[in-house]
Each structure stands twice: as structure tokens, then as C-alpha cells.
Design a protein around this motif. Sequence first.
Motif, short mmCIF file in Angstrom:
data_model
loop_
_atom_site.label_atom_id
_atom_site.label_comp_id
_atom_site.label_asym_id
_atom_site.label_seq_id
_atom_site.Cartn_x
_atom_site.Cartn_y
_atom_site.Cartn_z
N GLY A 137 -2.29 -12.71 -22.10
CA GLY A 137 -3.83 -12.16 -22.44
C GLY A 137 -4.22 -12.22 -23.58
N TYR A 138 -5.52 -13.48 -23.13
CA TYR A 138 -6.72 -13.90 -23.89
C TYR A 138 -7.55 -13.09 -23.47
CZ TYR A 138 -3.76 -16.97 -27.16
OH TYR A 138 -2.47 -16.78 -28.01
N ASP A 139 -8.30 -12.53 -23.70
CA ASP A 139 -10.21 -12.06 -23.66
C ASP A 139 -10.90 -12.95 -22.90
OD1 ASP A 139 -8.32 -9.23 -23.48
OD2 ASP A 139 -10.12 -9.35 -25.07
N GLY A 140 -10.84 -14.19 -23.55
CA GLY A 140 -11.16 -15.44 -23.52
C GLY A 140 -11.06 -16.62 -23.93
N ILE A 141 -11.56 -17.32 -23.84
CA ILE A 141 -10.84 -19.25 -23.41
C ILE A 141 -12.50 -19.74 -23.98
CG2 ILE A 141 -9.92 -21.06 -22.83
CD1 ILE A 141 -8.69 -19.09 -21.06
N VAL A 142 -12.44 -20.67 -25.17
CA VAL A 142 -13.11 -21.60 -25.35
C VAL A 142 -12.67 -22.92 -25.21
CG1 VAL A 142 -14.29 -23.04 -27.24
CG2 VAL A 142 -13.95 -19.95 -27.36
N THR A 143 -13.26 -23.72 -24.57
CA THR A 143 -12.49 -25.06 -24.30
C THR A 143 -13.60 -26.20 -25.43
OG1 THR A 143 -13.63 -25.30 -22.27
CG2 THR A 143 -11.97 -24.54 -22.26
N ILE A 144 -13.16 -27.01 -25.32
CA ILE A 144 -14.00 -28.50 -26.63
C ILE A 144 -12.61 -29.50 -26.38
CG2 ILE A 144 -12.64 -27.58 -28.74
CD1 ILE A 144 -15.31 -28.20 -30.18
N ASP A 145 -13.57 -30.59 -25.93
CA ASP A 145 -12.28 -31.97 -26.03
C ASP A 145 -12.36 -32.15 -27.41
OD1 ASP A 145 -13.14 -32.38 -24.00
OD2 ASP A 145 -15.28 -33.60 -24.55
N GLY A 146 -11.14 -33.02 -27.08
CA GLY A 146 -10.09 -33.32 -28.41
C GLY A 146 -10.55 -34.76 -29.28
N ASN A 147 -11.69 -34.87 -29.00
CA ASN A 147 -11.97 -36.79 -29.59
C ASN A 147 -12.92 -36.53 -30.65
OD1 ASN A 147 -13.81 -35.65 -28.73
ND2 ASN A 147 -14.36 -36.91 -26.45
N ASN A 148 -13.37 -35.41 -31.25
CA ASN A 148 -14.31 -35.07 -32.90
C ASN A 148 -14.98 -35.30 -32.38
OD1 ASN A 148 -13.50 -33.63 -35.41
ND2 ASN A 148 -13.44 -36.13 -36.33
N LYS A 149 -16.07 -35.58 -30.97
CA LYS A 149 -17.02 -35.14 -31.04
C LYS A 149 -18.04 -34.13 -30.90
CE LYS A 149 -17.22 -37.36 -27.15
NZ LYS A 149 -17.81 -38.53 -26.20
N ASP A 150 -17.33 -32.75 -30.92
CA ASP A 150 -18.19 -31.56 -31.41
C ASP A 150 -18.11 -30.65 -32.01
OD1 ASP A 150 -18.86 -32.19 -28.60
OD2 ASP A 150 -16.93 -31.57 -27.99
N SER A 151 -18.91 -30.01 -32.59
CA SER A 151 -18.66 -28.93 -34.09
C SER A 151 -17.93 -28.41 -33.81
CB SER A 151 -19.95 -28.72 -34.10
OG SER A 151 -20.89 -28.23 -33.06
N ILE A 152 -17.28 -28.58 -33.98
CA ILE A 152 -15.64 -26.77 -33.64
C ILE A 152 -15.70 -25.86 -34.72
CG2 ILE A 152 -13.82 -27.83 -35.65
CD1 ILE A 152 -11.64 -27.34 -33.60
N GLU A 153 -16.60 -25.86 -35.97
CA GLU A 153 -16.87 -25.67 -36.52
C GLU A 153 -18.16 -23.97 -35.76
OE1 GLU A 153 -19.73 -28.78 -37.86
OE2 GLU A 153 -17.24 -28.46 -36.97
N ASP A 154 -18.31 -24.31 -34.81
CA ASP A 154 -19.63 -23.66 -33.81
C ASP A 154 -18.69 -22.62 -33.10
OD1 ASP A 154 -21.63 -24.17 -35.03
OD2 ASP A 154 -21.59 -25.69 -34.16
N ILE A 155 -17.61 -22.61 -33.01
CA ILE A 155 -16.72 -21.67 -32.11
C ILE A 155 -16.88 -20.08 -32.29
CG2 ILE A 155 -14.69 -20.78 -31.80
CD1 ILE A 155 -13.23 -23.81 -31.59
N PRO A 156 -16.82 -19.45 -34.15
CA PRO A 156 -17.52 -18.43 -34.25
C PRO A 156 -18.79 -17.98 -33.21
CG PRO A 156 -17.00 -18.72 -35.70
CD PRO A 156 -17.03 -20.07 -35.35
N LYS A 157 -19.73 -19.05 -32.54
CA LYS A 157 -20.57 -18.55 -32.12
C LYS A 157 -20.49 -18.01 -30.94
CE LYS A 157 -23.91 -21.85 -34.64
NZ LYS A 157 -24.76 -22.97 -34.10
N PHE A 158 -19.69 -18.80 -30.22
CA PHE A 158 -19.33 -18.68 -28.87
C PHE A 158 -18.23 -17.93 -28.69
CE2 PHE A 158 -19.06 -23.12 -28.94
CZ PHE A 158 -20.06 -23.62 -27.51
N LEU A 159 -17.39 -17.42 -29.65
CA LEU A 159 -16.19 -15.76 -29.96
C LEU A 159 -17.57 -14.39 -29.83
CD1 LEU A 159 -13.52 -16.12 -32.61
CD2 LEU A 159 -13.66 -16.60 -29.51
N GLU A 160 -18.48 -14.68 -30.76
CA GLU A 160 -19.87 -13.53 -31.02
C GLU A 160 -20.85 -13.18 -29.38
OE1 GLU A 160 -24.08 -12.76 -33.15
OE2 GLU A 160 -22.98 -14.22 -33.53
N LYS A 161 -21.26 -14.43 -28.59
CA LYS A 161 -21.62 -14.36 -27.21
C LYS A 161 -19.85 -13.68 -26.56
CE LYS A 161 -25.48 -15.76 -27.44
NZ LYS A 161 -26.43 -14.81 -27.46
N LEU A 162 -18.99 -14.10 -26.69
CA LEU A 162 -17.80 -13.19 -25.73
C LEU A 162 -17.51 -11.62 -26.27
CD1 LEU A 162 -14.77 -15.96 -25.46
CD2 LEU A 162 -16.66 -15.65 -23.75
#
Length: 264
Positions: free
Chosen positions: A104-129
Motif C-alpha cells: 500500500g505504499y504511495d511511492g517507491i524510491v530506489t537506490i543502489d546498496g553500494n554506498n555511492k549515493d547520497s541517501i540523505e537526499d531522500i527527503p527531496k524525492f518524497l517532497e516531489k512525490l
Amino acid sequence: MIYKGVTGVPDFECKEYAPKKTKYCVCIPIINEGRRIRKELERAQKYQIDRIADIIICDGNSTDGCTDSEQLKRLGVNSLLVKYGKGKQGAQLRMGMWWALQRGYDGIVTIDGNNKDSIEDIPKFLEKLEQGYDFIQGSRYIKGGHAVNTPLIRHLSVRLIHAPIISFTAKYYFTDTTNAYRAHSRKYLKHPEVQPFRDVFMTYELLAYLSVRASQLGLKVCEIPVTRAYPKEGKIPTKISFFKGNFDLFSILLKNLKGEYQPK
């Protein structure tokens, strides 16, 4: 719980450590990521990402101990999905997305699991959703983004080959199209002319397809700035081999351009 025989979804096992707590989730596909996924989850905890989005590990049946349940629970993971069926990243994403939609999630963020990406930026994606966007692509190449230690061959292949072809196919200008750091709305994934749960998406086909299908259908898309950082030295964390992997990626681009992944 074990899921078998779901059309368009590989067989998998689900270990729920906690109930659904948030409106959105983060699906992280991994396979033997060792301490890289641990460091990524530690970063997520530091920035309290697990409080605003349920973290779902989409595992390709790792054997290195990185999916130890006690460790994952301690690091704020909500659920672990372990794929037993055929396929690689595309199959892991289909597994995670299907399960997330069922939950029942309204949206899904995907991110690689190799620690190359700024996972701290997830709030930006949620704001756009929240603003009604259906596909949000993270980019290191737009204003506010950061490309750190990107290998020259990767930089050139994205900027000169991959991004132009994807942009032409999508009829929308994207700059960082190999980046799996993106978000998808429930509306997009459930759209009858998308149909992501098909066995044709075994490796990197699903990433290419979902990059273009939203704008083709007139859905709301955008890019947001993120950071993608490669280590200064040592082996590059990637699952793409230089020759066969890149040849397969190019082949996928051409099939995507010709519309071969669209529902028949």
C-alpha cells in the motif's frame, strides 16, 4: 512468508521486521554488498531516513552475511526480501516494487546498496512525490548535484551515449540516466500502459524502460540534484563488467528506443 508463482515476479521470501509505518518506502537492491550496505544504512540512520520512509532490502540471495537479520533490524531496516527466482537487478526491483504496492505504499524510491549515493537526499524525492510527480530522476550533473571521482569512461558514456539516447526515447531531457537513484509514484507503476511486472525485465531493462515510459505517457517527471561518489582508490563498486556489461547496456538502450519493452 514465501511468495511463489506470482505472475511477473520472481519467487521470493519476505521477512517483515516491522509493520508498514510510512506513506513511502525505499527499495535497495543488493547482492553481497558487505560493509558497503552497512555504511549506507548507518548514513540513513544518521539522517533519520528510516523515520520518514520504510527501508526495504531487495536481496539477490547474498552469501556474505550482509543480510543478517539482527544487523538489519539494528540499522533500521523495515523488511528484507530475498529473491530465489531467476534474474538480477531487474528481477530484484520487480520483487520489491510488487511487494511495496501490495503493502500500500504511495511511492517507491530506489537506490543502489553500494554506498555511492547520497541517501540523505531522500527527503527531496518524497517532497516531489508529494507534489504529484510520477518519476523523479536523481542527477549528479544538474545544478546542486555532485559527481565525485566519477571514472572518465563512466562520465563519457553517460553524457555522450546513455543520456542522449534515453532523452530522445523519453522525449524529455535527462542528464544522469544510468543512476538508479530515482522515485516512482504508485500511479506510474500501476498505469495500465506501463506494466513493469513482466519477465522481460531481468537485468537493467527495467531501469531503462522506467526512465522513458512516464514522459511518453504524459506523466509528470523531473530531475533533482544528488551526489554520487566513487571511492578515490581501489575497485569500483559495480556489477557491470566492462565489455559484456556495457555491450548489454547498449543493446538494452536500442531495444528501449524501438519500443520493444512496451506492453503489447
